[in-house]
Design a protein around this motif. Structure first.
Motif, PDB file in Angstrom:
ATOM      1  N   MET A   1    -116.474 -44.280  24.051  1.00 44.00           N
ATOM      2  CA  MET A   1    -117.663 -43.055  23.420  1.00 44.00           C
ATOM      3  C   MET A   1    -118.781 -43.864  22.633  1.00 44.00           C
ATOM      4  O   MET A   1    -117.937 -44.823  21.594  1.00 44.00           O
ATOM      5  CB  MET A   1    -116.867 -42.378  22.458  1.00 44.00           C
ATOM      6  CG  MET A   1    -117.835 -41.217  22.211  1.00 44.00           C
ATOM      7  SD  MET A   1    -116.942 -39.870  20.782  1.00 44.00           S
ATOM      8  CE  MET A   1    -118.813 -38.966  20.055  1.00 44.00           C
ATOM      9  N   PRO A   2    -119.540 -43.540  23.036  1.00 45.13           N
ATOM     10  CA  PRO A   2    -121.306 -44.660  22.067  1.00 45.13           C
ATOM     11  C   PRO A   2    -120.483 -44.466  20.547  1.00 45.13           C
ATOM     12  O   PRO A   2    -120.507 -43.225  20.659  1.00 45.13           O
ATOM     13  CB  PRO A   2    -122.109 -44.269  23.133  1.00 45.13           C
ATOM     14  CG  PRO A   2    -121.698 -43.143  24.196  1.00 45.13           C
ATOM     15  CD  PRO A   2    -120.004 -43.070  24.210  1.00 45.13           C
ATOM     16  N   MET A   3    -120.893 -45.364  20.390  1.00 40.40           N
ATOM     17  CA  MET A   3    -121.002 -45.472  18.344  1.00 40.40           C
ATOM     18  C   MET A   3    -122.403 -44.792  18.294  1.00 40.40           C
ATOM     19  O   MET A   3    -123.446 -45.092  18.906  1.00 40.40           O
ATOM     20  CB  MET A   3    -120.991 -46.675  18.065  1.00 40.40           C
ATOM     21  CG  MET A   3    -118.942 -47.087  18.219  1.00 40.40           C
ATOM     22  SD  MET A   3    -118.033 -45.885  17.813  1.00 40.40           S
ATOM     23  CE  MET A   3    -117.078 -44.582  18.674  1.00 40.40           C
ATOM     24  N   GLY A   4    -122.308 -44.870  17.788  1.00 37.23           N
ATOM     25  CA  GLY A   4    -123.956 -43.486  16.554  1.00 37.23           C
ATOM     26  C   GLY A   4    -124.526 -45.019  15.716  1.00 37.23           C
ATOM     27  O   GLY A   4    -123.245 -45.333  14.458  1.00 37.23           O
ATOM     28  N   ILE A   5    -125.356 -44.366  15.033  1.00 36.91           N
ATOM     29  CA  ILE A   5    -126.578 -44.670  14.343  1.00 36.91           C
ATOM     30  C   ILE A   5    -125.010 -44.496  12.734  1.00 36.91           C
ATOM     31  O   ILE A   5    -125.077 -44.637  12.086  1.00 36.91           O
ATOM     32  CB  ILE A   5    -127.520 -43.506  13.394  1.00 36.91           C
ATOM     33  CG1 ILE A   5    -128.433 -44.990  14.423  1.00 36.91           C
ATOM     34  CG2 ILE A   5    -127.720 -44.599  12.421  1.00 36.91           C
ATOM     35  CD1 ILE A   5    -129.710 -44.786  14.242  1.00 36.91           C
ATOM     36  N   GLN A   6    -124.399 -42.848  13.098  1.00 36.64           N
ATOM     37  CA  GLN A   6    -123.777 -42.536  12.006  1.00 36.64           C
ATOM     38  C   GLN A   6    -122.572 -43.601  11.554  1.00 36.64           C
ATOM     39  O   GLN A   6    -121.668 -43.554  10.509  1.00 36.64           O
ATOM     40  CB  GLN A   6    -123.004 -40.936  12.210  1.00 36.64           C
ATOM     41  CG  GLN A   6    -121.887 -40.359  10.850  1.00 36.64           C
ATOM     42  CD  GLN A   6    -122.746 -40.101   9.916  1.00 36.64           C
ATOM     43  OE1 GLN A   6    -123.977 -39.733   9.526  1.00 36.64           O
ATOM     44  NE2 GLN A   6    -122.014 -41.114   8.397  1.00 36.64           N
ATOM     45  N   GLU A   7    -122.332 -43.768  12.869  1.00 39.73           N
ATOM     46  CA  GLU A   7    -120.390 -44.625  12.719  1.00 39.73           C
ATOM     47  C   GLU A   7    -121.067 -46.080  11.879  1.00 39.73           C
ATOM     48  O   GLU A   7    -120.206 -46.396  11.624  1.00 39.73           O
ATOM     49  CB  GLU A   7    -120.478 -45.229  14.448  1.00 39.73           C
ATOM     50  CG  GLU A   7    -119.091 -43.773  14.388  1.00 39.73           C
ATOM     51  CD  GLU A   7    -120.913 -42.368  14.979  1.00 39.73           C
ATOM     52  OE1 GLU A   7    -120.255 -41.773  15.652  1.00 39.73           O
ATOM     53  OE2 GLU A   7    -121.433 -42.731  15.655  1.00 39.73           O
ATOM     54  N   ILE A   8    -122.041 -46.346  12.030  1.00 39.88           N
ATOM     55  CA  ILE A   8    -122.833 -47.683  11.284  1.00 39.88           C
ATOM     56  C   ILE A   8    -122.808 -47.721  10.269  1.00 39.88           C
ATOM     57  O   ILE A   8    -122.647 -48.443   9.132  1.00 39.88           O
ATOM     58  CB  ILE A   8    -123.658 -48.495  12.011  1.00 39.88           C
ATOM     59  CG1 ILE A   8    -123.541 -48.332  13.819  1.00 39.88           C
ATOM     60  CG2 ILE A   8    -124.512 -49.360  11.710  1.00 39.88           C
ATOM     61  CD1 ILE A   8    -125.131 -48.618  14.315  1.00 39.88           C
ATOM     62  N   ALA A   9    -123.366 -46.842   9.897  1.00 40.02           N
ATOM     63  CA  ALA A   9    -123.607 -46.030   8.459  1.00 40.02           C
ATOM     64  C   ALA A   9    -122.055 -46.189   7.716  1.00 40.02           C
ATOM     65  O   ALA A   9    -122.062 -47.028   6.238  1.00 40.02           O
ATOM     66  CB  ALA A   9    -124.507 -44.650   8.190  1.00 40.02           C
ATOM     67  N   THR A  10    -121.185 -45.931   8.550  1.00 38.32           N
ATOM     68  CA  THR A  10    -120.026 -45.359   7.529  1.00 38.32           C
ATOM     69  C   THR A  10    -119.453 -46.992   7.514  1.00 38.32           C
ATOM     70  O   THR A  10    -118.857 -46.846   6.498  1.00 38.32           O
ATOM     71  CB  THR A  10    -118.586 -44.442   8.252  1.00 38.32           C
ATOM     72  OG1 THR A  10    -119.707 -43.590   8.767  1.00 38.32           O
ATOM     73  CG2 THR A  10    -117.646 -44.207   7.868  1.00 38.32           C
ATOM     74  N   VAL A  11    -119.304 -47.417   8.570  1.00 36.51           N
ATOM     75  CA  VAL A  11    -118.639 -49.198   8.224  1.00 36.51           C
ATOM     76  C   VAL A  11    -119.375 -50.034   7.469  1.00 36.51           C
ATOM     77  O   VAL A  11    -119.159 -50.092   6.475  1.00 36.51           O
ATOM     78  CB  VAL A  11    -118.848 -49.472   9.779  1.00 36.51           C
ATOM     79  CG1 VAL A  11    -118.346 -51.487   9.701  1.00 36.51           C
ATOM     80  CG2 VAL A  11    -118.010 -48.931  10.175  1.00 36.51           C
ATOM     81  N   THR A  12    -120.646 -49.702   7.184  1.00 32.80           N
ATOM     82  CA  THR A  12    -121.829 -50.835   6.329  1.00 32.80           C
ATOM     83  C   THR A  12    -121.791 -49.953   5.016  1.00 32.80           C
ATOM     84  O   THR A  12    -122.054 -50.860   4.691  1.00 32.80           O
ATOM     85  CB  THR A  12    -123.118 -51.224   7.000  1.00 32.80           C
ATOM     86  OG1 THR A  12    -123.866 -49.733   6.855  1.00 32.80           O
ATOM     87  CG2 THR A  12    -123.096 -52.053   8.350  1.00 32.80           C
ATOM     88  N   ALA A  41    -123.483 -52.948  14.747  1.00 36.08           N
ATOM     89  CA  ALA A  41    -123.521 -52.451  15.950  1.00 36.08           C
ATOM     90  C   ALA A  41    -123.064 -53.222  16.443  1.00 36.08           C
ATOM     91  O   ALA A  41    -122.220 -52.438  18.263  1.00 36.08           O
ATOM     92  CB  ALA A  41    -124.913 -52.628  15.992  1.00 36.08           C
ATOM     93  N   ASP A  42    -123.747 -54.513  17.569  1.00 37.26           N
ATOM     94  CA  ASP A  42    -123.162 -55.258  18.028  1.00 37.26           C
ATOM     95  C   ASP A  42    -121.069 -55.146  18.273  1.00 37.26           C
ATOM     96  O   ASP A  42    -120.721 -54.642  18.944  1.00 37.26           O
ATOM     97  CB  ASP A  42    -123.178 -56.460  18.536  1.00 37.26           C
ATOM     98  CG  ASP A  42    -124.318 -57.037  18.773  1.00 37.26           C
ATOM     99  OD1 ASP A  42    -124.924 -55.713  19.195  1.00 37.26           O
ATOM    100  OD2 ASP A  42    -124.886 -58.330  17.701  1.00 37.26           O
ATOM    101  N   GLU A  43    -120.352 -55.029  17.563  1.00 35.72           N
ATOM    102  CA  GLU A  43    -119.166 -54.812  17.484  1.00 35.72           C
ATOM    103  C   GLU A  43    -118.425 -53.600  17.658  1.00 35.72           C
ATOM    104  O   GLU A  43    -117.435 -53.570  18.560  1.00 35.72           O
ATOM    105  CB  GLU A  43    -118.531 -54.384  15.673  1.00 35.72           C
ATOM    106  CG  GLU A  43    -118.870 -56.595  15.543  1.00 35.72           C
ATOM    107  CD  GLU A  43    -118.331 -56.945  13.928  1.00 35.72           C
ATOM    108  OE1 GLU A  43    -118.307 -55.400  12.961  1.00 35.72           O
ATOM    109  OE2 GLU A  43    -118.595 -58.095  13.484  1.00 35.72           O
ATOM    110  N   LEU A  44    -119.323 -52.548  17.497  1.00 31.77           N
ATOM    111  CA  LEU A  44    -119.126 -51.211  17.752  1.00 31.77           C
ATOM    112  C   LEU A  44    -119.875 -51.108  18.795  1.00 31.77           C
ATOM    113  O   LEU A  44    -119.419 -49.547  19.784  1.00 31.77           O
ATOM    114  CB  LEU A  44    -119.585 -49.940  16.866  1.00 31.77           C
ATOM    115  CG  LEU A  44    -119.355 -50.264  15.083  1.00 31.77           C
ATOM    116  CD1 LEU A  44    -119.510 -49.394  14.345  1.00 31.77           C
ATOM    117  CD2 LEU A  44    -117.675 -49.358  15.343  1.00 31.77           C
ATOM    118  N   GLY A  45    -120.464 -51.105  20.239  1.00 31.63           N
ATOM    119  CA  GLY A  45    -121.090 -51.038  21.357  1.00 31.63           C
ATOM    120  C   GLY A  45    -122.437 -50.678  21.023  1.00 31.63           C
ATOM    121  O   GLY A  45    -122.231 -50.028  22.286  1.00 31.63           O
TER     122      GLY A  45
END
Length: 355
Positions: A1-12, A41-45
């Motif tokens: 499943m492609p990751m979005g901005i929300q997932e990047i925000a959660t990790v960072t 973002a690269d790590e999450l694809g």
């Protein structure tokens, strides 16, 4: 499943708005934050949607880069710098190759650039005629030139008059008074300002040292290796058969064959050609004649060429950042001259009579 901005925000641990600005490389976000966000973002694809970004911002997230030809050292290096900075900012590069003097400038300036939508334009060593300039101004894009100055446009590049002066100062500091110059116009017929500025800088610096410029020692090297070889052969054609003192400078008798003790070339590629021509004429560099150039070409380092070095990759990065800042709403201001510095290597030394 492609990751979005929300997932990047959660990790960072950053807000979605900060992540969005970081992914776009906006100047309001710290470089460290941009690097962190892009790494995650690269790590999450994460794969951004350029179409969605264009709809949201009214931008194409692309910059057009216009090059006279694509096979010259300076253009290749500068293009690499532009591309690196655009990729860092999440922008695409759209390349317009004019293809040299036989290329179709009309296609590039009057149709292609208006048909293919970009957010800004970077021009490499180009001087535009009035019609081309008017056509580009219709796009209302931020524009910048890498290389010599173009009327009415910002440019990124070294001060070519100053750079030529650095070279002449070096040769004169070694004791040279009989200095030849190899320059001329780019054989592609595109690069206009830089050759004239470097020649002007040479003449001004020679006069500042109380030296005259001998017109027969000002040759056209076409800003290429082959052109440098041809210019060197013209300079050293009378060198064969001269005795050990045959290279004597302006003090030689009226019937003596005279050659320069040093040759300053307006590019490293020409200087490398002159070095080869000197060797073919039976001359030793720098024992019989000193040779130096401008640019910092990697081949010059291998050969041991003295040069005034510049960094076209860095210039490309500066140009890309400047137009992207304009795209983000920054006011366009003048840019300082790019740095250049003397690199002394094995091809320059004191003239024979000074040893």
């Amino acid at each position: 499943m492609p990751m979005g901005i929300q997932e990047i925000a959660t990790v960072t641990g950053l807000s979605k708005s900060t992540v969005s600005r970081a992914l776009r490389g906006m100047s309001s976000v710290a470089d460290s934050t941009i690097d962190q966000v892009r790494r995650v973002a690269d790590e999450l694809g994460y794969v951004p949607s350029s179409a969605a970004a264009g709809l949201a911002t009214g931008r194409q997230r692309a910059v057009g880069v216009v090059v006279p030809v694509i096979d010259r050292w300076f253009y290749v290096k500068a293009l690499g710098g532009v591309d690196a900075e655009l990729r860092r900012a999440g922008y695409d590069l759209v390349l317009y190759n004019l293809g040299g003097p036989g290329g179709d400038r009309d296609r590039a300036f009057r149709r292609s650039m208006l048909r293919h939508r970009v957010d800004a334009l970077v021009l490499l060593s180009l001087v535009l005629d009035e019609t081309e300039r008017a056509e580009l101004e219709l796009t209302r894009h931020p524009m910048i030139v890498i290389g010599g100055p173009a009327p009415g446009l910002r440019n990124v590049g070294v001060d070519d008059v100053v750079v030529a002066g650095i070279a002449v100062d070096h040769l004169c500091s070694l004791g040279h008074r009989d200095v030849a110059y190899v320059g001329g116009q780019d054989e592609a017929g595109m690069n206009v300002a830089v050759p004239w500025l470097r020649r002007d800088g040479f003449a001004l610096a020679m006069r500042a040292h109380g030296l005259s410029v001998r017109e027969e020692w000002v040759l056209d090297g076409r800003f290429s290796f082959a052109g440098g070889v041809d210019a060197g052969r013209a300079l050293f054609g009378a060198a064969r058969g001269l005795g050990a003192g045959g290279g004597g400078g302006s003090g030689g008798g009226a019937g003596d064959a005279v050659r320069p003790t040093a040759v300053f070339c307006a590019s490293d590629e020409m200087a490398l050609g002159v070095v080869l021509a000197a060797q073919q004429a039976g001359l030793s560099v720098p024992e019989d004649v000193s040779v130096m150039g401008i640019d910092g070409h990697e081949y010059g380092e291998v050969v041991g060429l003295t040069t005034v070095s510049q960094d076209p990759v860095a210039q490309g990065r500066v140009a890309a950042r400047a137009v992207l800042a304009e795209v983000d709403g920054a006011v366009a201001g003048p840019l300082p001259a790019s740095p250049a510095h003397l690199v002394v290597r094995a091809t320059t030394a004191a003239p024979p009579r000074a040893r």
